[in-house]
Design a protein around this motif. Structure first.
Motif, mmCIF file in Angstrom:
data_model
loop_
_atom_site.group_PDB
_atom_site.id
_atom_site.type_symbol
_atom_site.label_atom_id
_atom_site.label_comp_id
_atom_site.label_asym_id
_atom_site.label_seq_id
_atom_site.Cartn_x
_atom_site.Cartn_y
_atom_site.Cartn_z
ATOM 1 N N UNK A 77 0.843 -1.198 0.000
ATOM 2 C CA UNK A 77 0.000 0.000 0.000
ATOM 3 C C UNK A 77 0.882 1.253 0.000
ATOM 4 N N UNK A 78 1.501 1.578 -1.142
ATOM 5 C CA UNK A 78 2.416 2.718 -1.175
ATOM 6 C C UNK A 78 1.749 4.051 -0.864
ATOM 7 N N UNK A 79 0.441 4.160 -1.117
ATOM 8 C CA UNK A 79 -0.266 5.410 -0.814
ATOM 9 C C UNK A 79 -0.334 5.658 0.694
ATOM 10 N N UNK A 80 -0.250 4.603 1.494
ATOM 11 C CA UNK A 80 -0.149 4.746 2.952
ATOM 12 C C UNK A 80 1.305 4.745 3.400
ATOM 13 N N UNK A 81 2.124 3.946 2.732
ATOM 14 C CA UNK A 81 3.514 3.773 3.140
ATOM 15 C C UNK A 81 4.275 5.098 3.147
ATOM 16 N N UNK A 116 3.142 8.761 -7.909
ATOM 17 C CA UNK A 116 2.734 10.157 -8.132
ATOM 18 C C UNK A 116 1.684 10.279 -9.231
ATOM 19 N N UNK A 117 1.821 9.519 -10.279
ATOM 20 C CA UNK A 117 0.843 9.577 -11.383
ATOM 21 C C UNK A 117 -0.544 9.164 -10.896
ATOM 22 N N UNK A 118 -0.604 8.099 -10.095
ATOM 23 C CA UNK A 118 -1.893 7.641 -9.579
ATOM 24 C C UNK A 118 -2.514 8.673 -8.634
ATOM 25 N N UNK A 119 -1.675 9.320 -7.825
ATOM 26 C CA UNK A 119 -2.192 10.318 -6.891
ATOM 27 C C UNK A 119 -2.719 11.551 -7.610
ATOM 28 N N UNK A 120 -2.144 11.846 -8.777
ATOM 29 C CA UNK A 120 -2.590 13.044 -9.489
ATOM 30 C C UNK A 120 -3.942 12.844 -10.161
ATOM 31 N N UNK A 121 -4.365 11.577 -10.313
ATOM 32 C CA UNK A 121 -5.699 11.302 -10.850
ATOM 33 C C UNK A 121 -6.719 11.615 -9.769
ATOM 34 N N UNK A 122 -7.706 12.401 -10.100
ATOM 35 C CA UNK A 122 -8.628 12.867 -9.068
ATOM 36 C C UNK A 122 -9.901 12.036 -8.958
ATOM 37 N N UNK A 123 -10.134 11.110 -9.879
ATOM 38 C CA UNK A 123 -11.299 10.228 -9.819
ATOM 39 C C UNK A 123 -12.605 10.995 -9.579
#
Length: 158
Positions: A77-81, A116-123
């Motif tokens: 879970x890199x978004x938490x890590x 970073x690319x995944x985090x920049x997606x705002x869904x």
């Protein structure tokens, strides 16, 4: 005659939510050795929907944070890590362990770069700016780097 040596004072434990945290719960780590103030922070955080874990000392907070970091690694879970690594770096810096903090900031940045690319997606949400979401991580890292560099002896230029 000397007075008896006073034993090291063990901070009073304030009840927290560490045994009732479920996946997805918004959780706040409070590092506070004053039991009254820790209880006030806990109650305020709960009113805002947080579960609270209280660590009366920095070393306990560091241990809890490292445990959470290992769990995030194990769960891929890199978004938490990166957030747990960032928190670990902050705690190390607060404890005066600058070199370990710099290494941990580097780990957090490497983890963040990988997603970073995944985090920049705002869904479907309005896109958040880099500065408001993760910019502080970089600013804190650079600030600590500059402070560290200022303490190094100057070397003569050739």
């Amino acid at each position: 005659m000397f007075p008896p040596a006073r034993p090291e004072r063990t901070p009073e434990r304030v009840p927290d939510d560490r045994l009732s945290i479920d996946p997805g719960d918004a959780t706040l780590l409070v590092v506070e050795d004053d039991p009254h103030y820790a209880a006030v922070l806990r109650d305020t955080a709960r009113q805002h929907g947080f579960k609270v874990v209280i660590a009366p000392r920095g070393d306990e907070a560091l241990q809890l944070t490292r445990r959470a970091s290992m769990s995030a690694q194990r769960l891929h879970a890199p978004e938490s890590l990166y957030r747990w690594q960032w928190q670990t770096a902050r705690l190390l810096h607060a404890m005066g362990k600058s070199m370990a903090a710099l290494d941990t900031y580097r780990q957090a940045i490497a983890t963040l770069q990988s997603i970073r690319r995944e985090l920049s997606s705002s869904y479907g949400k309005a896109p958040a700016t880099f500065r408001t979401t993760t910019g502080r991580l970089y600013f804190e890292f650079v600030d600590l780097l500059l402070k560290h560099a200022a303490r190094l002896p100057e070397t003569p230029q050739k």
